[in-house]
Design a protein around this motif. Structure first.
Motif, PDB file in Angstrom:
ATOM      1  N   LEU A  83      28.999 -18.425   8.890  1.00 17.33           N
ATOM      2  CA  LEU A  83      30.346 -18.646   8.237  1.00 17.33           C
ATOM      3  C   LEU A  83      29.717 -19.756   7.398  1.00 17.33           C
ATOM      4  CD1 LEU A  83      32.910 -18.717  11.060  1.00 17.33           C
ATOM      5  CD2 LEU A  83      32.641 -17.198   9.249  1.00 17.33           C
ATOM      6  N   ARG A 134      38.670 -14.245   6.869  1.00 16.94           N
ATOM      7  CA  ARG A 134      38.927 -13.140   5.800  1.00 16.94           C
ATOM      8  C   ARG A 134      39.098 -12.957   5.011  1.00 16.94           C
ATOM      9  NH1 ARG A 134      37.423  -8.407   9.549  1.00 16.94           N
ATOM     10  NH2 ARG A 134      36.897  -7.468   7.062  1.00 16.94           N
ATOM     11  N   TYR A 189      31.175 -14.710   5.390  1.00 13.95           N
ATOM     12  CA  TYR A 189      31.286 -13.738   6.351  1.00 13.95           C
ATOM     13  C   TYR A 189      30.740 -13.229   6.259  1.00 13.95           C
ATOM     14  CZ  TYR A 189      34.604 -11.350   9.943  1.00 13.95           C
ATOM     15  OH  TYR A 189      34.683 -10.766  11.287  1.00 13.95           O
TER      16      TYR A 189
END
Length: 247
Positions: free
Chosen positions: A114, A210, A220
């Motif tokens: 991330l 997301r 992501y």
């Protein structure tokens, strides 16, 4: 989200109370102007390099202490494994170590990364600058989903974590077991890749991240890899709140 005034007006203030209110308003205005100056320009993580350097230095000190704890635990394990120690070598002991995450683990699994959106990202409707950075709840959502998907072991950045580990934001860094990390954030898990991937896709919290990733460019990435995790070196003792004693 910008805060709006309540629109309420006071009445009957004494001279001393009025002076106190004026002082509070002055300090509040100074705070708001400082915050606005920091956020202006789109870099929500800018302007705190001194804080980042301080927490990284402190994290290194904690890492040294953790290394001492790990060495002490290794010495204890070596003594426990000696033939003259009652109970040494029993399968129950190794099973308990694996279950409590105190033993290393290696196998197939997933690696999730991330990271913040690029600087200068154009904000769409309903988004703010806070939505362009990774927060602790985003990392925790991934960790929780991987546990839900049957992970046998987990690592966040360079640390082994357990099911009771919490990750928290401190300024522009992530705090994990007393150590601090800037983005990007890497989460590794040993377990069935398909089950863990399905758990990630089913998690409502991960779905929110997301969606922001698609709209704002937050990173992501999920990759299937062989994962090698060290033994957990932290404390297994739980701290919890206690009810206050009655008078």
């Amino acid at each position: 989200m910008q805060r709006r005034g309540s629109g309420r007006k006071g009445s009957g203030l004494t001279r001393g109370a009025a002076a106190a209110v004026a002082g509070v308003l002055f300090l509040a205005g100074l705070l708001f102007s400082t915050s606005a100056g920091t956020a202006d320009g789109g870099d929500i993580r800018g302007g705190d390099e001194d804080l980042r350097g301080l927490v990284v230095d402190e994290g290194e000190r904690v890492a040294d202490l953790e290394a001492q704890v790990a060495q002490a635990r290794s010495d204890v394990d070596a003594l426990t494994a000696q033939d003259d120690v009652p109970g040494a070598g029993e399968p129950e002991a190794s099973d308990l170590a694996a279950a409590s995450q105190t033993a290393p683990v290696r196998g197939e699994g997933l690696v999730v990364e991330l990271a913040d959106a690029p600087r200068g990202t154009v904000l769409g409707a309903g988004y703010s600058l806070q939505d362009t950075v990774v927060h602790s709840q985003d990392v925790q959502a991934v960790v929780n989903a991987l546990w839900e998907g049957g992970a046998e072991g987990m690592g966040v950045m360079d640390q082994r974590v357990v099911a009771t580990t919490a990750v928290r934001c401190v300024g522009s860094t992530l705090r994990v077991q007393g150590r601090y990390y800037p983005p990007p954030y890497r989460i590794e898990a040993v377990g069935d890749p398909e089950q863990m991937r399905a758990a990630l896709e089913a998690s409502p919290a991960v779905q929110l991240y997301r969606a922001a990733s698609d709209d704002l460019g937050l990173v992501y990435e999920v990759d299937e890899q062989d994962v090698d995790l060290p033994a957990y070196g932290g404390s297994l003792e739980l701290s919890f709140a206690r009810p206050a004693s009655g008078s």
